[in-house]
Motif scaffolding. Structure first.
Motif, PDB file in Angstrom:
ATOM      1  N   GLU B 321       0.828  -1.211   0.000  1.00 18.81           N
ATOM      2  CA  GLU B 321       0.000   0.000   0.000  1.00 18.81           C
ATOM      3  C   GLU B 321       0.855   1.251   0.000  1.00 18.81           C
ATOM      4  OE1 GLU B 321      -3.264   0.726   0.390  1.00 18.81           O
ATOM      5  OE2 GLU B 321      -4.299  -1.123   0.916  1.00 18.81           O
ATOM      6  N   ALA B 322       1.869   1.216   0.840  1.00 19.55           N
ATOM      7  CA  ALA B 322       2.733   2.384   0.962  1.00 19.55           C
ATOM      8  C   ALA B 322       3.459   2.628  -0.346  1.00 19.55           C
ATOM      9  CB  ALA B 322       3.727   2.173   2.096  1.00 19.55           C
ATOM     10  N   GLY B 323       3.886   1.533  -0.967  1.00 17.87           N
ATOM     11  CA  GLY B 323       4.588   1.664  -2.233  1.00 17.87           C
ATOM     12  C   GLY B 323       3.709   2.268  -3.301  1.00 17.87           C
ATOM     13  N   GLU B 324       2.458   1.838  -3.319  1.00 18.22           N
ATOM     14  CA  GLU B 324       1.552   2.385  -4.322  1.00 18.22           C
ATOM     15  C   GLU B 324       1.377   3.882  -4.141  1.00 18.22           C
ATOM     16  OE1 GLU B 324      -1.837  -0.094  -3.859  1.00 18.22           O
ATOM     17  OE2 GLU B 324      -0.743  -1.819  -4.653  1.00 18.22           O
ATOM     18  N   ALA B 325       1.182   4.279  -2.891  1.00 21.22           N
ATOM     19  CA  ALA B 325       1.034   5.711  -2.622  1.00 21.22           C
ATOM     20  C   ALA B 325       2.314   6.445  -3.003  1.00 21.22           C
ATOM     21  CB  ALA B 325       0.720   5.938  -1.151  1.00 21.22           C
ATOM     22  N   TYR B 326       3.428   5.790  -2.758  1.00 20.40           N
ATOM     23  CA  TYR B 326       4.720   6.391  -3.098  1.00 20.40           C
ATOM     24  C   TYR B 326       4.788   6.665  -4.592  1.00 20.40           C
ATOM     25  CZ  TYR B 326       9.827   6.805  -3.523  1.00 20.40           C
ATOM     26  OH  TYR B 326      11.096   7.230  -3.791  1.00 20.40           O
ATOM     27  N   PHE B 327       4.467   5.644  -5.373  1.00 18.18           N
ATOM     28  CA  PHE B 327       4.588   5.817  -6.815  1.00 18.18           C
ATOM     29  C   PHE B 327       3.508   6.740  -7.369  1.00 18.18           C
ATOM     30  CE2 PHE B 327       7.179   1.948  -6.472  1.00 18.18           C
ATOM     31  CZ  PHE B 327       8.297   2.430  -7.103  1.00 18.18           C
ATOM     32  N   ARG B 328       2.440   6.871  -6.614  1.00 15.45           N
ATOM     33  CA  ARG B 328       1.387   7.783  -7.042  1.00 15.45           C
ATOM     34  C   ARG B 328       1.751   9.226  -6.691  1.00 15.45           C
ATOM     35  NH1 ARG B 328      -2.881   5.853  -4.011  1.00 15.45           N
ATOM     36  NH2 ARG B 328      -2.800   3.894  -5.153  1.00 15.45           N
ATOM     37  N   LYS B 333       6.808  10.553   1.944  1.00 15.68           N
ATOM     38  CA  LYS B 333       8.125   9.973   1.687  1.00 15.68           C
ATOM     39  C   LYS B 333       8.558  10.226   0.241  1.00 15.68           C
ATOM     40  CE  LYS B 333      11.405   6.649   2.188  1.00 15.68           C
ATOM     41  NZ  LYS B 333      12.591   6.834   2.976  1.00 15.68           N
ATOM     42  N   SER B 334       7.650   9.982  -0.684  1.00 17.86           N
ATOM     43  CA  SER B 334       8.027  10.154  -2.080  1.00 17.86           C
ATOM     44  C   SER B 334       8.335  11.613  -2.358  1.00 17.86           C
ATOM     45  CB  SER B 334       6.920   9.652  -3.004  1.00 17.86           C
ATOM     46  OG  SER B 334       5.846  10.547  -3.042  1.00 17.86           O
ATOM     47  N   GLU B 335       7.549  12.468  -1.772  1.00 18.74           N
ATOM     48  CA  GLU B 335       7.762  13.902  -1.938  1.00 18.74           C
ATOM     49  C   GLU B 335       9.137  14.281  -1.398  1.00 18.74           C
ATOM     50  OE1 GLU B 335       6.786  17.138  -3.574  1.00 18.74           O
ATOM     51  OE2 GLU B 335       5.326  15.514  -3.676  1.00 18.74           O
ATOM     52  N   GLU B 336       9.459  13.676  -0.283  1.00 19.97           N
ATOM     53  CA  GLU B 336      10.726  13.988   0.372  1.00 19.97           C
ATOM     54  C   GLU B 336      11.912  13.546  -0.489  1.00 19.97           C
ATOM     55  OE1 GLU B 336      11.030  12.177   4.327  1.00 19.97           O
ATOM     56  OE2 GLU B 336      13.107  11.798   3.756  1.00 19.97           O
ATOM     57  N   VAL B 337      11.805  12.315  -1.006  1.00 19.75           N
ATOM     58  CA  VAL B 337      12.899  11.802  -1.840  1.00 19.75           C
ATOM     59  C   VAL B 337      13.020  12.642  -3.101  1.00 19.75           C
ATOM     60  CG1 VAL B 337      13.735   9.822  -3.140  1.00 19.75           C
ATOM     61  CG2 VAL B 337      12.596   9.488  -0.949  1.00 19.75           C
ATOM     62  N   LEU B 338      11.889  12.952  -3.660  1.00 20.25           N
ATOM     63  CA  LEU B 338      11.860  13.759  -4.870  1.00 20.25           C
ATOM     64  C   LEU B 338      12.540  15.101  -4.606  1.00 20.25           C
ATOM     65  CD1 LEU B 338      10.759  13.714  -7.693  1.00 20.25           C
ATOM     66  CD2 LEU B 338       8.629  14.631  -6.854  1.00 20.25           C
ATOM     67  N   ALA B 743      -1.686   3.350   3.408  1.00 20.72           N
ATOM     68  CA  ALA B 743      -0.288   3.447   3.004  1.00 20.72           C
ATOM     69  C   ALA B 743       0.607   3.728   4.198  1.00 20.72           C
ATOM     70  CB  ALA B 743      -0.115   4.555   1.984  1.00 20.72           C
ATOM     71  N   ASN B 744      -0.034   4.010   5.333  1.00 17.06           N
ATOM     72  CA  ASN B 744       0.727   4.343   6.519  1.00 17.06           C
ATOM     73  C   ASN B 744       1.620   5.550   6.284  1.00 17.06           C
ATOM     74  OD1 ASN B 744       1.198   3.997   9.117  1.00 17.06           O
ATOM     75  ND2 ASN B 744       2.386   2.105   8.952  1.00 17.06           N
ATOM     76  N   ASP B 745       1.102   6.507   5.593  1.00 17.34           N
ATOM     77  CA  ASP B 745       1.895   7.683   5.274  1.00 17.34           C
ATOM     78  C   ASP B 745       0.940   8.854   5.015  1.00 17.34           C
ATOM     79  OD1 ASP B 745       3.903   9.378   4.638  1.00 17.34           O
ATOM     80  OD2 ASP B 745       4.704   8.199   2.976  1.00 17.34           O
ATOM     81  N   TYR B 746       1.495  10.060   5.053  1.00 18.77           N
ATOM     82  CA  TYR B 746       0.666  11.223   4.772  1.00 18.77           C
ATOM     83  C   TYR B 746       0.544  11.454   3.276  1.00 18.77           C
ATOM     84  CZ  TYR B 746       0.827  12.593   9.648  1.00 18.77           C
ATOM     85  OH  TYR B 746       0.678  12.634  10.998  1.00 18.77           O
ATOM     86  N   LYS B 747      -0.588  11.975   2.873  1.00 14.65           N
ATOM     87  CA  LYS B 747      -0.707  12.502   1.528  1.00 14.65           C
ATOM     88  C   LYS B 747      -0.358  13.980   1.643  1.00 14.65           C
ATOM     89  CE  LYS B 747      -4.486   9.562  -0.018  1.00 14.65           C
ATOM     90  NZ  LYS B 747      -5.898   9.553  -0.382  1.00 14.65           N
ATOM     91  N   PRO B 748       0.732  14.369   1.025  1.00 12.74           N
ATOM     92  CA  PRO B 748       1.201  15.722   1.309  1.00 12.74           C
ATOM     93  C   PRO B 748       0.285  16.789   0.721  1.00 12.74           C
ATOM     94  CG  PRO B 748       2.571  14.682  -0.365  1.00 12.74           C
ATOM     95  CD  PRO B 748       1.573  13.649   0.082  1.00 12.74           C
ATOM     96  N   LYS B 749       0.112  17.833   1.473  1.00  9.81           N
ATOM     97  CA  LYS B 749      -0.676  18.999   1.058  1.00  9.81           C
ATOM     98  C   LYS B 749      -1.992  18.600   0.413  1.00  9.81           C
ATOM     99  CE  LYS B 749       3.325  21.880   0.643  1.00  9.81           C
ATOM    100  NZ  LYS B 749       4.309  22.436  -0.239  1.00  9.81           N
TER     101      LYS B 749
END
Lengths: 296, 1062
Positions: B321-328, B333-338, B743-749
């Motif tokens: 789930e987290a990975g899917e949100a990441y790639f979406r 986390k994805s925002e941070e890495v980006l 996803a156990n993560d925030y959806k940013p903004k």
């Protein structure tokens, strides 16, 4: 103290015997020295207002020395030591648990009986010192009431527990300080208190004056002092825009001293100013950018 | 014999249909030509045989004869016969089929070897299912074969037919349409892609037939988006996806190709490599990844994307789930890495930083905004790229990606801000006509200029010149030069970077010799401002003039120079440059040494005479062009800035929208100003100038002038003003993350909270409530007053205190006598516990709060099953009853409780804020201010309470987060967040259906936890009887209470509050 008094490696004074011996450096920004002298002559209590680290305490020390100077000359070493050279300076840093008892004195148990110990204020009153209550609004409300009779024409200190009233010695003067900036409305000074003092307001020095102060205090080059003074001015622009309080002259001096010891200027400002001022990462970064704009 | 047989043949044919005979006769001559009589007989016999087969086969025979001449051209007679026999066999199945077969043959046979005809027929027959629909499809197939076979091999055709066939199992219409489309589709597909294309089509038809048709129809377009080499691979991947789980295939095909299309073709291969790496782990994530590609490649390049991908893969392997949100791109986390990988610096991220930086430098509270905002205002600025300022804000491009590293890009921002701040700090806009300059004699005063009717000093100054544009250009170059010099001198730290950027800017400048002479002089001035030029290549004949320009230009590079000096320099330069013809100078370019400029200014003899002063010499010359803008300096429009500042001051003084200046004067200024770009505004175009003027006035009304250190006052004044005005004025918006528990993560903004002040109504509600509940109000007040004395506590047994605690002293003495070590804790002290409480009440204003209370209760009581008529009549009576005396809604009780509590809170002096929230959708969470936490209680607040009404949905998370951030700003010891609601959280995409219920509850729970982490005590109160089930989950270890009887809320709320804060 002990028989081997000569071996003491620290200086210990009774609180009312502490006299400023060497002239503390103070750069008058305006006519505050004259005003204070006049107030002292007329025994009018003084309230010092101003942001932290702008030199209030230094000013009081300076004035204690300055006012005591003629006495030093007139009275040579006497046995009592109370008036031995200069006016004693009793400084009390107020905190939120400071009560009237702490200032006036209390009974202590000693052996089978109790013994009365004078508090700093009582000692100052008795010895004719300048009593400086730093950040008075921090103290409990009962202390402010306590100083009322001392600060009008009566100039007396009632000692409730002993059933006494102490008349202040001729030299006694009460000086309090207060920073209107960051105290919340709850901790404002009451008018009944406030209107017993004349108020001298301290601001930050101008860039030129600050350069002189920094240069004198830290012995760095005038150029570095100038840049630091400039930095001080710029950072103070951020007051209330991320910073609660502008950078104090004291911190600038610290930075200067570090630079004097060989720390690179940017790093010195980093530890002495950026980190000292705030924990907010974004504000830190802004100040950091200002530092890097000013210092190479 | 021949004739006879011919006639008998004709006779025979005539029996079937005269039409056949006609066709036969038409074909006979050419047949006879090509065939031996024997063969002719066989030919005709075959036709008759077909016609004889059944009732309708004569039609096939007719076609047979009709196409014979053409077929005979292409086939030997042996092949012809087998062709005819194939037709005859088809006729046995269906006459229509064989008719179509014969009809299509002339077109087809050229494309097929004779031996393949049988295959062709066989392929066609796959479609034939002995129903009329299949037969018509099959006929269509034969008919389109000539076109199909032009593009497809037989093998491919067979695949295609299989595809059609499997579509027919679902829908004949789809199959027919596909067949019809085929002739357009296949030409668009390369030969080597056809096989995978058809394979995929086949799979899709089986797994996902609805999309199959769309896929088939749009395939050429789809494939054209993908790099040629990768198309086959793309198709085979799609096939693999479709085979394993068809549901993602369309998304992959359509969105994926669309996404790839937006990425540079050369990256397609690598992106597909990456795609395949996670395809097996999670097709969803893989497709999402593909969709995110354009954003990724745009921001961090292909290699950055790979790094980002690797990180995501790890996330995905840990938790799908987290990975899917990441790639979406929907996880923090994805925002941070980006963010980490991106070298681009976005203004949004550094805005606050730059704002504080510029504030530190200038002492003014200048906002940092993107240049787009300035352009959109339509007040004279047109560039999206260039930095600028209009006096109250610094405008910057919305992102920077000039360099490969984040640091350098940020430095670019910093230099731009520093330059703009320099204009503010060193007084570019404070020009005063009457102020003496430092370095030059004041020619301005001699030249005069209209002093009375000018609006601004700069207008008066520029009025001195006949050619304002030239004057403005000179002034810009000189003033920029001065500001840069001052900045570099003042700020040693940035000097190096600044000079670096100046050098870069210099490299971009046009070469001098390419310019007409006057422009060359201007360009020289600009270049001089960027670097101290020791020598320059310039026409020798104007060496004297050049030295003069250089001398004036370098004179403003001085710590004493003021903006007035720039103005004086402008006068001098203008008087020289206006006499120089703007012609290309081809000869005499040589190096001129500029290192030795005289310090003293040998004033050029300038005639101030002449009418009008400073008219520019005009001959046969190219029109004068302003020098290009130096990028890091951007647009400098001092005249407009002065005008805006002046208007703002006037406005704030008078507090009336009417400018004290006459519109005519303003129009005149705008019309002549060189700072309004002509491209935007044709000269003398009064209507657009009028629009422009109204834009400017509008702008002025919006933002009063900012003096140093007055920002705070302005804020409070604004607030006051808004309080008086109606709603919608103050629409501040805030963005918050949202918790995605899956996803156990925030959806940013994710959510936008719009804060607005609630409109004010009358104070009647407030007063009436107090009157109606006067007894309760008094009771509550008394209870609260009793809270206060409890705050003084005598604490005994202390080491130090106000006085001896006698009991303790005696004890201690006794112990001492008894030889025990006595306790030293013998003092007592009165300890004043200061009540230091801030509380925020968050009121649910969702639509459901409009439910009437009595109604709910009484309808519940009635048992209407089985007695619908009785129920209805009672209901009607009840409706009439409540229509008569306005029924009470849930929200009314909530409001009443608040009113009572306010009274109590005012007695004990706790700080409190009251807010309502509602909204619809994540983009529109409305947050209404009823009483701001810093605001004093007033009539206005009473009025706002009146206007608390049920609105839309309940998105609790963002509202709680916003309230948390409000409370977070307080420095009280105890901070409480009191949430009063009537039901579970729900909004669009937020707990609307049962699938999402958990999502909303988890987000709310997370928001409450966030509050708790920030040292705030959250408490939830609900009047929803079903609240128990979700509150337990939502609040976990956070305090909550379900009020069973809503009528008791006014009593219960103050009691709860007391308990919480005690």
């Amino acid at each position: 103290m002990s028989a081997q008094g000569a071996r003491t490696i620290y200086k210990e004074h009774m609180i009312e015997e502490y006299v400023v011996r060497e002239e503390p450096y103070y750069l008058p920004l305006s006519d505050e020295v004259e005003v204070f002298e006049a107030a002292y002559a007329q025994k009018i209590p003084v309230l010092l207002k101003g942001p932290t680290g702008c030199g209030k305490t230094r000013f009081v020390e300076h004035m204690a020395y300055r006012l005591g100077r003629p006495l030093t000359i007139v009275k040579p070493r006497s046995k009592q030591g109370l008036t031995e050279g200069g006016i004693p300076l009793v400084t009390v840093a107020c905190h939120e648990d400071l009560s009237a008892t702490d200032l006036v004195g209390r009974y202590l148990l000693e052996g089978e009986s109790t013994k009365w110990i004078d508090g700093p204020l009582t000692r100052a009153v008795k010895s004719g010192a300048i009593c400086y209550l730093d950040e008075i609004v921090e103290a409990r409300k009962d202390t402010t009431v306590l100083i009322h009779p001392l600060t009008d024409h009566r100039r007396i200190l009632p000692v409730e527990k002993k059933g006494q009233v102490i008349e202040a010695s001729g030299n006694f003067l009460l000086v309090i300080s207060y920073n209107p900036g960051y105290q919340s409305a709850l901790k404002d000074l009451k008018h009944s208190t406030r209107q017993r003092f004349i108020a001298i307001e301290f601001g930050y020095p101008t860039r030129e004056e600050e350069r002189e102060i920094i240069e004198h205090e830290s012995e760095v080059s005038p150029e570095i002092a100038w840049e630091l003074a400039k930095l001080g001015e710029k950072v103070r622009n951020l007051k209330e825009h991320g910073l609660e309080e502008g950078v104090s002259t004291r911190l600038l001096i610290y930075a200067a001293k570090l630079i004097g010891e060989g720390i690179p200027p940017r790093r010195a400002c980093h530890v002495a100013i950026v980190w000292a001022l705030t924990d907010d990462a974004e504000v830190q970064r802004s100040i950091e950018e200002v530092v890097s704009t000013i210092f190479e | 014999m021949e004739d006879k047989s011919l006639s008998s043949l004709e006779e025979e044919l005539k029996r079937f249909s005269p039409a056949i005979l006609a066709e036969f006769q038409k074909a006979a001559p050419s047949a006879r030509e090509r065939l031996s009589p024997q063969q002719f007989q066989e030919w005709a016999g075959e036709g008759i045989a077909i016609a004889q087969l059944s009732f309708r086969t004569w039609e096939a025979a007719l076609e047979y004869f009709r196409v014979t001449p053409k077929v005979l051209e292409k086939l030997s007679f042996a092949d012809f016969l087998s062709w005819a026999q194939l037709g005859r066999r088809l006729s046995q199945e269906s006459s229509a089929l064989s008719s179509a077969y014969f009809r299509a043959s002339p077109g087809t046979l050229g494309l097929l070897s004779p031996s393949a005809i049988g295959d062709w027929v066989r392929i066609g027959k796959i479609l034939y299912q002995e129903t009329w629909r299949s037969s018509s499809l099959c006929c269509k197939f034969y008919e389109t074969s000539p076109k199909l076979l032009r593009y497809l091999s037989l093998e491919e055709t067979e695949r295609f037919v299989h595809f059609l066939h499997s579509l027919t199992e679902k829908s004949y219409d789809f199959a027919t349409e596909c067949l019809a489309l085929a002739e357009e589709v296949f030409p668009g597909i390369e030969r080597e892609e056809r096989k995978p294309f058809l394979n995929l089509a086949l799979v899709l038809a089986e797994t996902n037939w609805r999309d199959a048709k769309t896929y088939f129809a749009s395939a050429p377009k789809l494939l054209s988006r993908i790099e040629r080499q990768e198309r086959k691979r793309f198709l085979s991947i799609a096939q693999a996806i479709a085979t394993s789980d068809g549901s993602y295939a369309p998304s992959f095909l359509f969105d994926g190709s669309q996404a790839l299309f937006r990425v540079d073709e050369v990256h397609h291969g690598r992106l597909l490599d990456l795609f395949e790496k996670i395809l097996l782990v999670s097709p969803v994530a893989a497709v999402e990844f593909l969709k995110s590609c354009p954003t990724l490649v745009d921001r961090i390049g292909i290699s950055g994307t790979e790094c980002w991908f690797e990180e995501g893969k790890r996330v995905l392997q840990r938790r799908e789930e987290a990975g899917e949100a990441y790639f979406r791109l929907e996880s923090a986390k994805s925002e941070e890495v980006l963010e980490r990988l991106s070298s681009r610096v976005e203004l949004e991220q550094v805005r606050e930083l730059l704002r504080m930086y510029s504030r530190a430098l200038t002492g003014r509270n200048a906002q940092i905004l993107s240049s787009e905002n300035l352009k959109d205002k339509g007040i004279g600025w047109t560039s999206l790229e260039n930095p600028s300022t209009e006096g109250t804000a610094v405008y910057l491009p919305s992102f920077i990606e000039r360099y490969d590293s984040k640091g350098q890009n940020f430095t670019w921002y910093k230099v731009m801000v520093t330059h703009q701040a320099g204009h503010l700090e060193f007084g570019s806009f404070d020009f005063s006509f009457d102020k003496e300059s430092e370095l030059f004699p004041n020619w301005r005063f001699e030249l005069g200029g209209r002093s009375r009717d000018s609006i601004t000093d700069l207008e008066r100054f520029f009025d001195l010149f006949a050619d304002r544009r030239l004057a403005a250009d000179i002034f810009t170059a000189v003033e920029d030069s001065r500001v840069d010099y001052r900045l570099k001198r003042e700020y040693a730290g940035i000097r190096g970077t600044y000079e670096q950027i100046q050098r870069e800017a210099l490299a971009w400048r046009p070469p001098l010799h390419s310019l007409p002479l006057r422009e060359a002089f201007l360009e020289f001035l600009v270049q001089m401002s960027l670097q101290d030029l020791k020598e320059i290549v310039f026409p020798a004949e104007v060496e004297g003039e050049l030295r003069f320009v250089a001398q004036i230009g370098s004179r403003v590079k001085s710590p004493q120079a003021t903006v007035e000096d720039s103005a004086e320099a402008t006068i001098r330069l203008y008087s020289l440059l206006s006499t120089i013809a703007n012609e290309i100078c081809a000869q005499g370019w040589q190096t001129i040494d500029l290192s030795q400029l005289p310090q003293a200014l040998d004033e050029l003899k300038l005639s101030l005479e002449g009418t009008p002063w400073g008219e520019v010499a005009k001959g046969e010359e190219p029109p004068y062009q302003s020098p290009e803008v130096v990028q890091f300096r951007g647009d400098f429009k001092p005249e407009l800035v002065q005008l805006l500042t002046k208007l703002r001051q006037d406005y704030s003084k008078k507090d009336s929208p009417v400018s004290p200046l006459s519109p005519e004067a303003l129009m005149e200024l705008l019309e002549k100003s060189a700072e309004i770009e002509i491209t935007n505004l044709s000269v003398g175009d009064l209507s657009s100038l009028g629009l422009f003027l109204s834009n400017i006035l509008g702008e002025v009304e919006q933002s009063p002038p900012l003096q140093p250190d007055q920002a705070k006052k302005r804020d409070s004044r604004k607030k006051m003003k808004l309080g008086e005005k109606a709603l919608n004025e103050e629409e501040r918006s805030f963005l918050y993350d949202e918790w995605n528990f899956r996803a156990n993560d925030y959806k940013p903004k994710w959510c936008r909270v719009r804060e607005k002040a609630l409109a004010e109504g009358t104070t009647d509600f407030f007063e009436n409530t107090l009157r109606d509940h006067s007894r309760l109000a008094a009771q509550i007040k008394r209870q609260f007053e009793m809270l206060t004395p409890e705050l003084f506590k005598k604490i005994k047994r202390l080491h130090d205190g106000e006085d001896f605690d006698l009991d303790a002293v005696i004890e201690s003495m006794v112990e001492k006598k008894a030889g025990i070590t006595p306790s030293e804790k013998i003092y007592w002290r009165r300890n004043k516990v200061e009540r230091d409480v801030s509380v925020v009440f968050l009121l649910d204003m969702s639509a459901s709060t409009s439910e009437a209370i009595e109604e709910v209760r009484r309808l519940d009581d009635w048992d209407f099953y089985g007695d619908i008529r009785g129920y209805m009549s009672r209901f009607r009576a009840y409706r009439e009853e409540i229509a008569g005396r306005k029924s009470k809604q849930i929200i009314d009780v909530e409001k009443e409780s608040l009113v009572l509590l306010i009274g109590a809170l005012e007695t004990i002096g706790d700080k409190y804020g009251i807010y309502g929230f509602s909204g619809y959708g994540r983009d529109n969470v409305e947050f209404f201010v009823i009483k701001d936490i810093e605001e004093d209680f007033s009539e206005k607040v009473k009025g706002r309470i009146d206007k608390v009404t049920p609105m839309h949905a309940t998105r609790m998370g963002p509202a709680i987060r916003h309230a948390t951030s409000k409370l977070g700003g307080q420095d009280s010891k105890t901070k409480i967040l009191f949430l009063i609601s009537d039901g579970r959280p729900q909004d669009q995409g937020y707990g609307r259906d049962s699938m999402e219920k958990d999502y909303a509850i988890h987000d709310t729970k997370m928001a409450l936890l966030e509050a708790k982490r920030r040292n705030i005590i959250p408490f939830c109160l609900t009047v929803d009887k079903a609240g128990q089930d979700y509150l337990k989950k939502m609040c976990h270890d956070i305090g909550y209470e379900v009020v069973w009887n809503i009528q008791s809320l006014p009593k219960r709320l103050p009691a709860l509050y007391r308990r919480l804060t005690a």
